[in-house]
Design an enzyme around this catalytic site. Structure first.
Site, mmCIF file in Angstrom:
data_model
loop_
_atom_site.group_PDB
_atom_site.id
_atom_site.type_symbol
_atom_site.label_atom_id
_atom_site.label_comp_id
_atom_site.label_asym_id
_atom_site.label_seq_id
_atom_site.Cartn_x
_atom_site.Cartn_y
_atom_site.Cartn_z
ATOM 1 C CD GLU A 93 47.433 5.700 35.593
ATOM 2 O OE1 GLU A 93 47.020 5.054 36.574
ATOM 3 O OE2 GLU A 93 47.397 6.939 35.537
ATOM 4 C CB CYS A 344 42.902 -0.911 44.484
ATOM 5 S SG CYS A 344 41.566 -1.855 43.762
#
Length: 384
Positions: A93, A344
């Site tokens: 990603e 995150c």
């Protein structure tokens, strides 16, 4: 079998050498590099200032190939996430994070991750393989021109992506030989022209490679700390069993001799009842007393089976205040892109679990989370 040379795999020196093999002069490499990285050319016939004979030669021997996008999602806050196919069932990603004064791209360096931090969903996927230089810089190449097509360039012709953080999937320093050439391209004036202050590498603390990076290509450094003592960090970041905190802090001090910034950024994921107590903050002050630094506190982004919870906002503020009262610049990261799993700790590749127990074994077996009451026990008193 595809025997074409992917020119995204070549930094300036390697591209010059390749052009030499083709009987071309060094300036051709600079032309090629600008066409690829500054204009986004993916076909040689578009490179109109190259001799036709060279374009024909390149068309039969080389290619410009970045990982193909499997999906492309944009969050309600403007964060954009691409899922990229890197072959053999693996995906990584890449995330673009827009801000008022800059655009930051979060880049992956591995398919999965062997470090297996307790709070990170990528680690639960396991480790599949290192990415190539072309697969790493290809993320920036793809994203820069995708965002440029969407937004155009700035009023002063500035790039859409002004900052790159090596904070995506994987531990960059465990893929050193591919990551460094990719970062060289990020800095190269004939490619992306970013300053060393605008390229940040985040590491969980691979001490020997931190030392090597400080000599080879000292970009801005962020260290995934997440604990204030060895007992707790051994569990949260298993790599700590190989490179404990004393060694890590010494490596940080050495790195600062070469770094483009005069501080290390410590990243600290805030976990409810685990590492977020005022006593942990005070312990951190002792740990980093002789390391010029700033702290970036990261609210934990929950994922299934983590068994962990995010610290509440008041606890995070109390923790931050202890650090700030001691004069340490402390920020609390704003969660971005969590509605598309781009926040995150959420970069898990949306692919099947590819756990590699042998790889994880290099950093020690995974043990249950140490209760807060036991987290400060001497190393010899802790469970194996």
């Amino acid at each position: 079998m595809n025997n074409l040379v992917n020119l995204l795999d070549l930094d300036a020196d390697a591209l010059t050498a390749y052009c030499g093999e083709l009987g071309e002069k060094p300036f051709r490499a600079r032309q090629l590099q600008r066409w690829i990285h500054q204009f986004g050319a993916s076909h040689f016939d578009a490179m109109t200032d190259l001799a036709k004979s060279l374009r024909e030669k390149l068309a039969t021997r080389a290619e410009i190939r970045s990982p193909a996008a499997i999906s492309d999602h944009t969050s309600s806050d403007g964060t954009r996430k691409w899922l990229l196919d890197v072959g053999a069932g693996n995906a990584v990603e890449t995330v673009y994070i827009p801000e008022d004064t800059r655009g930051t791209l979060c880049v992956s360096s591995q398919a999965g991750c062997a470090v297996n931090c307790r709070f990170c969903s990528t680690g639960k996927q396991g480790f599949s393989r290192n990415l190539s230089t072309g697969e790493i810089i290809g993320q920036l190449w793809m994203a820069e021109f995708a965002m440029r097509a969407q937004l155009g360039r700035g009023p002063k012709d500035e790039r859409v992506i002004s900052n790159v953080v090596m904070m995506g999937m994987g531990e960059p320093l465990l893929n050193y030989d591919a990551v460094v050439p990719a970062m060289r391209l990020m800095l190269d004036d004939n490619a992306y022209g970013l300053s060393r202050r605008r390229v940040t590498l985040s590491t969980s603390g691979v001490v020997p490679m931190m030392d090597r990076l400080s000599k080879d290509l000292p970009v801005a450094l962020a260290v995934s700390l997440h604990a204030s003592n060895d007992a707790l960090r051994d569990v949260l970041v298993p790599l700590n069993r190989k490179y404990p905190l004393a060694e890590l802090m010494a490596a940080c001090r050495r790195y600062l001799e070469f770094a483009p910034r005069d501080f290390i950024t410590f990243e600290y994921c805030m976990l409810d009842g685990v590492n977020d107590g005022v006593e942990h903050a005070r312990e951190l002050l002792k740990l980093v007393a002789d390391v010029p630094c700033k702290f970036n506190l990261i609210p934990f982004n929950p994922f299934p089976e983590s068994g962990l919870k995010r610290s509440n906002n008041e606890q995070i503020r109390r923790f931050a205040q202890v650090l700030m009262d001691a004069g340490i610049v402390t920020t609390i990261r704003k969660t971005r892109g969590d509605d598309i799993d781009a926040a995150c700790g959420q970069l898990a590749g949306e692919v099947m679990d590819r756990t590699r127990l042998a790889e994880r074994g290099k950093f020690g077996k995974i043990t249950p989370l140490v209760p807060v009451a036991d987290a400060g026990a001497p190393r010899e008193a802790r469970p194996a």
